[in-house]
Scaffold this motif. Structure first.
Motif, PDB file in Angstrom:
ATOM      1  N   MET A   9       0.837  -1.191   0.000  1.00 53.08           N
ATOM      2  CA  MET A   9       0.000   0.000   0.000  1.00 53.08           C
ATOM      3  C   MET A   9       0.886   1.261   0.000  1.00 53.08           C
ATOM      4  SD  MET A   9      -3.125  -1.093  -0.049  1.00 53.08           S
ATOM      5  CE  MET A   9      -4.001   0.426   0.362  1.00 53.08           C
ATOM      6  N   GLY A  10       0.439   2.267  -0.698  1.00 50.39           N
ATOM      7  CA  GLY A  10       1.182   3.521  -0.756  1.00 50.39           C
ATOM      8  C   GLY A  10       2.193   3.600  -1.878  1.00 50.39           C
ATOM      9  N   ILE A  11       2.328   2.568  -2.700  1.00 52.47           N
ATOM     10  CA  ILE A  11       3.250   2.614  -3.834  1.00 52.47           C
ATOM     11  C   ILE A  11       2.601   3.416  -4.955  1.00 52.47           C
ATOM     12  CG2 ILE A  11       4.319   1.206  -5.630  1.00 52.47           C
ATOM     13  CD1 ILE A  11       4.951  -0.867  -3.610  1.00 52.47           C
ATOM     14  N   ASP A  12       3.370   4.382  -5.492  1.00 48.32           N
ATOM     15  CA  ASP A  12       2.821   5.216  -6.556  1.00 48.32           C
ATOM     16  C   ASP A  12       2.966   4.514  -7.904  1.00 48.32           C
ATOM     17  OD1 ASP A  12       5.508   5.345  -6.989  1.00 48.32           O
ATOM     18  OD2 ASP A  12       5.724   7.474  -6.487  1.00 48.32           O
ATOM     19  N   ALA A  13       2.512   5.191  -8.952  1.00 51.87           N
ATOM     20  CA  ALA A  13       2.486   4.589 -10.287  1.00 51.87           C
ATOM     21  C   ALA A  13       3.884   4.335 -10.829  1.00 51.87           C
ATOM     22  CB  ALA A  13       1.710   5.494 -11.238  1.00 51.87           C
ATOM     23  N   ALA A  14       4.836   5.244 -10.542  1.00 53.46           N
ATOM     24  CA  ALA A  14       6.204   5.059 -11.047  1.00 53.46           C
ATOM     25  C   ALA A  14       6.862   3.839 -10.409  1.00 53.46           C
ATOM     26  CB  ALA A  14       7.034   6.323 -10.783  1.00 53.46           C
ATOM     27  N   GLN A  15       6.704   3.683  -9.093  1.00 54.02           N
ATOM     28  CA  GLN A  15       7.262   2.518  -8.425  1.00 54.02           C
ATOM     29  C   GLN A  15       6.596   1.224  -8.912  1.00 54.02           C
ATOM     30  OE1 GLN A  15       6.554   3.579  -4.334  1.00 54.02           O
ATOM     31  NE2 GLN A  15       8.569   4.563  -4.089  1.00 54.02           N
ATOM     32  N   ALA A  16       5.297   1.290  -9.130  1.00 56.19           N
ATOM     33  CA  ALA A  16       4.589   0.104  -9.630  1.00 56.19           C
ATOM     34  C   ALA A  16       5.081  -0.287 -11.022  1.00 56.19           C
ATOM     35  CB  ALA A  16       3.082   0.374  -9.651  1.00 56.19           C
ATOM     36  N   ALA A  17       5.391   0.717 -11.867  1.00 56.49           N
ATOM     37  CA  ALA A  17       5.912   0.414 -13.194  1.00 56.49           C
ATOM     38  C   ALA A  17       7.279  -0.254 -13.117  1.00 56.49           C
ATOM     39  CB  ALA A  17       5.981   1.691 -14.025  1.00 56.49           C
ATOM     40  N   ALA A  48      10.580  -5.374 -13.315  1.00 61.84           N
ATOM     41  CA  ALA A  48      11.374  -6.405 -12.646  1.00 61.84           C
ATOM     42  C   ALA A  48      10.684  -7.766 -12.714  1.00 61.84           C
ATOM     43  CB  ALA A  48      11.619  -6.009 -11.189  1.00 61.84           C
ATOM     44  N   VAL A  49       9.370  -7.772 -12.592  1.00 67.29           N
ATOM     45  CA  VAL A  49       8.630  -9.031 -12.677  1.00 67.29           C
ATOM     46  C   VAL A  49       8.683  -9.590 -14.098  1.00 67.29           C
ATOM     47  CG1 VAL A  49       6.323 -10.038 -12.528  1.00 67.29           C
ATOM     48  CG2 VAL A  49       7.134  -8.523 -10.715  1.00 67.29           C
ATOM     49  N   SER A  50       8.555  -8.720 -15.103  1.00 64.14           N
ATOM     50  CA  SER A  50       8.587  -9.166 -16.501  1.00 64.14           C
ATOM     51  C   SER A  50       9.933  -9.736 -16.889  1.00 64.14           C
ATOM     52  CB  SER A  50       8.233  -8.004 -17.433  1.00 64.14           C
ATOM     53  OG  SER A  50       6.943  -7.496 -17.138  1.00 64.14           O
ATOM     54  N   ALA A  51      11.004  -9.321 -16.195  1.00 63.23           N
ATOM     55  CA  ALA A  51      12.338  -9.821 -16.520  1.00 63.23           C
ATOM     56  C   ALA A  51      12.546 -11.262 -16.074  1.00 63.23           C
ATOM     57  CB  ALA A  51      13.402  -8.920 -15.886  1.00 63.23           C
ATOM     58  N   ASP A  52      11.678 -11.782 -15.237  1.00 64.42           N
ATOM     59  CA  ASP A  52      11.814 -13.171 -14.796  1.00 64.42           C
ATOM     60  C   ASP A  52      11.552 -14.117 -15.975  1.00 64.42           C
ATOM     61  OD1 ASP A  52      10.791 -15.836 -13.563  1.00 64.42           O
ATOM     62  OD2 ASP A  52      11.666 -14.756 -11.849  1.00 64.42           O
ATOM     63  N   GLY A  53      12.341 -15.189 -16.053  1.00 70.45           N
ATOM     64  CA  GLY A  53      12.200 -16.125 -17.165  1.00 70.45           C
ATOM     65  C   GLY A  53      10.919 -16.917 -17.151  1.00 70.45           C
ATOM     66  N   GLY A  54      10.279 -17.040 -16.008  1.00 65.76           N
ATOM     67  CA  GLY A  54       9.043 -17.814 -15.940  1.00 65.76           C
ATOM     68  C   GLY A  54       7.795 -17.027 -16.216  1.00 65.76           C
ATOM     69  N   VAL A  55       7.935 -15.739 -16.533  1.00 66.61           N
ATOM     70  CA  VAL A  55       6.788 -14.864 -16.778  1.00 66.61           C
ATOM     71  C   VAL A  55       6.609 -14.685 -18.276  1.00 66.61           C
ATOM     72  CG1 VAL A  55       5.811 -12.578 -16.402  1.00 66.61           C
ATOM     73  CG2 VAL A  55       7.093 -13.708 -14.570  1.00 66.61           C
ATOM     74  N   ALA A  56       5.412 -14.957 -18.763  1.00 67.84           N
ATOM     75  CA  ALA A  56       5.125 -14.772 -20.182  1.00 67.84           C
ATOM     76  C   ALA A  56       4.531 -13.403 -20.471  1.00 67.84           C
ATOM     77  CB  ALA A  56       4.162 -15.859 -20.668  1.00 67.84           C
ATOM     78  N   GLN A  57       3.643 -12.921 -19.619  1.00 69.94           N
ATOM     79  CA  GLN A  57       2.952 -11.659 -19.869  1.00 69.94           C
ATOM     80  C   GLN A  57       2.469 -11.083 -18.538  1.00 69.94           C
ATOM     81  OE1 GLN A  57      -0.304 -12.070 -22.561  1.00 69.94           O
ATOM     82  NE2 GLN A  57      -0.659  -9.879 -22.783  1.00 69.94           N
ATOM     83  N   THR A  58       2.449  -9.765 -18.463  1.00 61.45           N
ATOM     84  CA  THR A  58       1.982  -9.091 -17.245  1.00 61.45           C
ATOM     85  C   THR A  58       0.925  -8.057 -17.609  1.00 61.45           C
ATOM     86  OG1 THR A  58       3.740  -7.425 -17.368  1.00 61.45           O
ATOM     87  CG2 THR A  58       4.187  -9.417 -16.069  1.00 61.45           C
ATOM     88  N   ARG A  59       0.042  -7.794 -16.656  1.00 60.39           N
ATOM     89  CA  ARG A  59      -0.987  -6.763 -16.828  1.00 60.39           C
ATOM     90  C   ARG A  59      -1.216  -6.077 -15.485  1.00 60.39           C
ATOM     91  NH1 ARG A  59      -6.650  -6.728 -16.372  1.00 60.39           N
ATOM     92  NH2 ARG A  59      -6.597  -8.962 -15.873  1.00 60.39           N
ATOM     93  N   MET A  60      -0.992  -4.764 -15.441  1.00 53.66           N
ATOM     94  CA  MET A  60      -1.129  -4.022 -14.197  1.00 53.66           C
ATOM     95  C   MET A  60      -2.566  -3.531 -14.025  1.00 53.66           C
ATOM     96  SD  MET A  60       0.928  -0.646 -12.852  1.00 53.66           S
ATOM     97  CE  MET A  60       2.497  -1.501 -12.920  1.00 53.66           C
ATOM     98  N   ILE A  61      -3.052  -3.619 -12.795  1.00 50.51           N
ATOM     99  CA  ILE A  61      -4.390  -3.154 -12.448  1.00 50.51           C
ATOM    100  C   ILE A  61      -4.231  -2.115 -11.338  1.00 50.51           C
ATOM    101  CG2 ILE A  61      -6.668  -3.790 -11.590  1.00 50.51           C
ATOM    102  CD1 ILE A  61      -6.225  -6.567 -12.679  1.00 50.51           C
ATOM    103  N   SER A  62      -4.638  -0.903 -11.652  1.00 50.88           N
ATOM    104  CA  SER A  62      -4.539   0.176 -10.662  1.00 50.88           C
ATOM    105  C   SER A  62      -5.619   0.011  -9.600  1.00 50.88           C
ATOM    106  CB  SER A  62      -4.689   1.523 -11.356  1.00 50.88           C
ATOM    107  OG  SER A  62      -5.970   1.633 -11.941  1.00 50.88           O
ATOM    108  N   PRO A  63      -5.486   0.678  -8.439  1.00 51.44           N
ATOM    109  CA  PRO A  63      -6.534   0.581  -7.422  1.00 51.44           C
ATOM    110  C   PRO A  63      -7.890   1.054  -7.914  1.00 51.44           C
ATOM    111  CG  PRO A  63      -4.513   1.454  -6.471  1.00 51.44           C
ATOM    112  CD  PRO A  63      -4.299   1.398  -7.949  1.00 51.44           C
TER     113      PRO A  63
END
Length: 348
Positions: A115-123, A128-143
């Motif tokens: 909680m309290g993380i702004d949009a820049a930190q979330a991006a 960092a999550v997308s750089a993981d080899g086990g991740v195919a695709q990511t989708r961010m959902i704002s509050p």
């Protein structure tokens, strides 16, 4: 005079006239013709006779079945019912496989940020999550988007409008490369160590249950297929046994003049194959009729849940496999029955 008369009476040739012996006939005229050509002719004749006998026995066994249509049709119907049950269960499992594939495509992990993380930190966390080899695709959902989706799913658009703060955190929906539960659990452990991530949620218990049920269903279908296959062998074997007993005198006569077991067995094997072919065709017809009868209720049930689903049907390959198995089972049942009863038949 007396000497010449005696010579003529004794058959002696007169002096001065010697008899010449007749020349012997050539060996090619006296000896019978034999060689590779005659042997080849005899083999081709036997081959043609073997083919003619197969055709004759196939047609004769078919005519014998047509001669008594009602009883033979009931036998084929019993074979068809024994084949329909495992085939229908296998088709049901195929539809479960399609559903399992859709679930694999929808399998995902949900990452909740602090909680309290702004949009820049979330991006930056998403990168960092997308750089993981086990991740195919990511989708961010704002509050804000999460709150709107939550209200829409519950149908309470105005109820939560009076809240002072949005209690939902920023979340990231991840589509993994590998949807196996062990791989997804390992990926969740790695993501929990990323700074700014509060929780990683993976709910695959229901997927595991569905896969275990599918594995159980495949084993049940295989067991039923083997069990009903033995049922087909018993049905065909009993029918062929009665046919052998009804033609026992005929079999004794042909065995008395030198017929082999293969010669005697041949028409009954064709009868078993015809029983299997008829049962397989009836099974395909019953499957098509059942699919047509259940397609509308199943489509209506799926539409009530907002989905589209159609019952699977046997394609050309599946129909060929079913028909081939039916013919093979009929032939094998006939072979077992005839072989067993021929051993007890002795020509008198």
């Amino acid at each position: 005079m007396k000497r010449s008369a005696n010579a003529r009476q004794s058959g002696a040739a007169p002096r001065g006239k010697r008899q010449t012996p007749k020349p012997a006939a050539p060996a090619s005229e006296t000896a019978p013709r034999s060689g590779a050509r005659a042997q080849q002719t005899r083999f081709s004749s036997r081959l043609r006779a073997w083919g003619r006998h197969h055709r004759a026995m196939a047609l004769d066994s078919l005519f014998r079945l047509v001669r008594y249509p009602l009883g033979n049709l009931l036998t084929m119907l019993a074979i068809a019912i024994a084949l329909v049950l495992p085939a229908a269960l296998w088709l049901t499992l195929d539809s479960a496989k399609l559903l399992d594939a859709e679930l694999d495509e929808s399998a995902s992990l949900t990452v909740y940020l602090d909680m309290g993380i702004d949009a820049a930190q979330a991006a930056r966390i998403e990168e960092a999550v997308s750089a993981d080899g086990g991740v195919a695709q990511t989708r961010m959902i704002s509050p804000e988007q999460g709150m709107a989706d939550f209200q829409q799913s519950l149908g309470i658009d105005d109820t939560l409008a009076g809240l002072d703060d949005n209690p939902l955190p920023t979340s990231i929906v991840i589509s993994p490369q590998d949807v196996e539960p062990a791989a997804m659990a390992e990926l969740a452990e790695r993501l929990e160590g990323v700074t700014g991530i509060d929780e990683v949620r993976v709910d695959l218990a229901w997927v595991e249950r569905l896969r275990h049920l599918a594995a159980l269903g495949r084993r049940v279908a295989l067991a039923l297929g083997v069990l009903f296959g033995f049922g087909v062998l018993l049905v065909v074997g009993n029918t062929i046994r009665l046919a052998v007993e009804s033609r026992r005198r005929e079999i004794e006569v042909v065995m008395l003049i030198g017929a082999t077991h293969a010669f005697v067995r041949r028409p009954f094997l064709y009868s078993g194959a015809w029983y299997g072919a008829g049962g397989g065709l009836l099974a395909l017809g019953l499957l098509a009729l059942g699919n047509h009868w259940l397609s509308l209720p199943v489509a209506a049930l799926a539409a009530s849940y907002g989905a589209s689903f159609t019952l699977p049907q046997l394609d050309v390959t599946g129909s060929t496999i079913l028909l081939s198995c039916s013919i093979l089972l009929g032939w094998l049942g006939a072979w077992l029955a005839v072989t067993r009863h021929l051993s007890s038949i002795r020509p008198r």
